[in-house]
Enzyme design. Structure first.
Site, PDB file in Angstrom:
ATOM      1  N   TYR A 106      45.278  41.108  35.845  1.00 10.53           N
ATOM      2  CA  TYR A 106      44.240  42.030  36.301  1.00 10.53           C
ATOM      3  C   TYR A 106      44.867  43.213  37.034  1.00 10.53           C
ATOM      4  O   TYR A 106      44.534  44.373  36.764  1.00 10.53           O
ATOM      5  CB  TYR A 106      43.260  41.290  37.214  1.00 10.53           C
ATOM      6  CG  TYR A 106      42.043  42.095  37.586  1.00 10.53           C
ATOM      7  CD1 TYR A 106      41.006  42.282  36.687  1.00 10.53           C
ATOM      8  CD2 TYR A 106      41.926  42.656  38.851  1.00 10.53           C
ATOM      9  CE1 TYR A 106      39.875  43.008  37.031  1.00 10.53           C
ATOM     10  CE2 TYR A 106      40.802  43.383  39.216  1.00 10.53           C
ATOM     11  CZ  TYR A 106      39.781  43.561  38.289  1.00 10.53           C
ATOM     12  OH  TYR A 106      38.680  44.288  38.648  1.00 10.53           O
ATOM     13  N   SER A 131      40.001  49.506  39.870  1.00  6.34           N
ATOM     14  CA  SER A 131      39.710  48.514  40.902  1.00  6.34           C
ATOM     15  C   SER A 131      40.567  48.834  42.110  1.00  6.34           C
ATOM     16  O   SER A 131      41.605  49.516  41.988  1.00  6.34           O
ATOM     17  CB  SER A 131      40.044  47.107  40.393  1.00  6.34           C
ATOM     18  OG  SER A 131      40.011  46.164  41.447  1.00  6.34           O
TER      19      SER A 131
END
Length: 269
Positions: free
Chosen positions: A152, A139
């Site tokens: 995350y 990401s």
């Protein structure tokens, strides 16, 4: 890996979102597909669509389950031939609370799922020879801590570092490595993540999570289309590129982090 036609690709999280976008691009390029996902209905829909373009087999798989992973890998290669392109794409993103249960959930899928894919398929690739390619979905949140959440960010930073190290190690073996670092992409990842997410403690927490899901999903809906991301990944595999960015959203954060790292170095002697 310029010549991908006829090769077999294994894609986790491949029945929805970015994974399905990758599958569509690979199918149009003439690859055979092994699609793994945790959602049976999405698997059925993906197979119905992709089977019109190429040979495709689908597998219900929780990427945290190493024994199931090995079994599915055997089945996929028996049906489609040796897997030479691995896409470790399955991932989750959701509101979390700071507990061991959530750490285990987030890291179990986003990080250990990638490790399990590599540990399952890489020895097979090395033993057979003939090259290959590994795509790890991280990401933009794996490049700078811009507010996607502690757990995350942690999981995605690890995938980026793993991919960079793995590329260096595998280069002499003619196995390429790409790390996909998307910004907003039009998927339902937050909603889908709730399938496996630990349960809310109470109605108030559940309501808060629902609101966050709606807000984030609305932001993602304005992002890049999953099919466009799939084409980016296909190009990166063919050109053996390490990084894939889907937009420039992270530019200022990457610049700020890089500057902070360089400014923290001791004076040159």
């Amino acid at each position: 890996m310029e010549d991908v036609k006829g090769r077999t690709a294994f894609i986790t999280g491949g029945a929805r979102g970015i994974g399905l976008g990758i599958g569509r691009a690979f199918a149009r390029a003439g690859m055979k597909l092994a699609i793994a996902d945790i959602d049976p209905d999405s698997l059925a829909a993906a197979k119905s669509e992709l089977a019109k373009l190429t040979a495709v087999e689908t597998f219900n798989l929780d990427v945290r389950d190493r024994e199931a992973y090995a079994r599915v890998a055997d089945e996929a290669e028996a049906r489609l031939g040796p897997v030479s392109i691995l896409c470790n794409n399955a991932g989750v993103a959701a509101a979390t609370r700071l507990t061991y249960e959530f750490w285990d959930w987030m890291l179990g899928i986003n990080l250990n799922g990638v490790i399990n894919g590599i540990q399952t398929f890489l020895p097979r690739m090395l033993e057979r020879g003939g090259g290959g390619h590994i795509v790890n979905t991280a990401s933009g949140a794996g490049l700078a801590a811009e507010g996607s959440g502690l757990m995350y960010n942690t999981s995605k930073f690890a995938v980026v570092g793993m991919s960079e190290s793995l590329r260096r190690d595998l280069e002499p073996k003619q196995i390429g490595v790409t790390v996909l670092c998307p910004g907003p992409v039009g998927t339902n990842i937050v909603g889908n993540s709730r399938i496996t997410q630990p349960a809310a403690r109470n109605a108030e927490e559940a309501k808060t999570w629902e609101a966050i899901t709606e807000q984030v999903t609305a932001v993602l809906a304005r992002g890049v289309a999953p099919d466009k991301v799939g084409e980016m990944v296909l190009a990166a595999v063919k050109e053996n590129r390490l990084y894939v960015h889907t937009d420039r959203v992270m530019e200022k954060y990457i610049k700020a982090r890089t500057k902070a790292l360089l400014d923290a170095l001791p004076p040159a002697k």
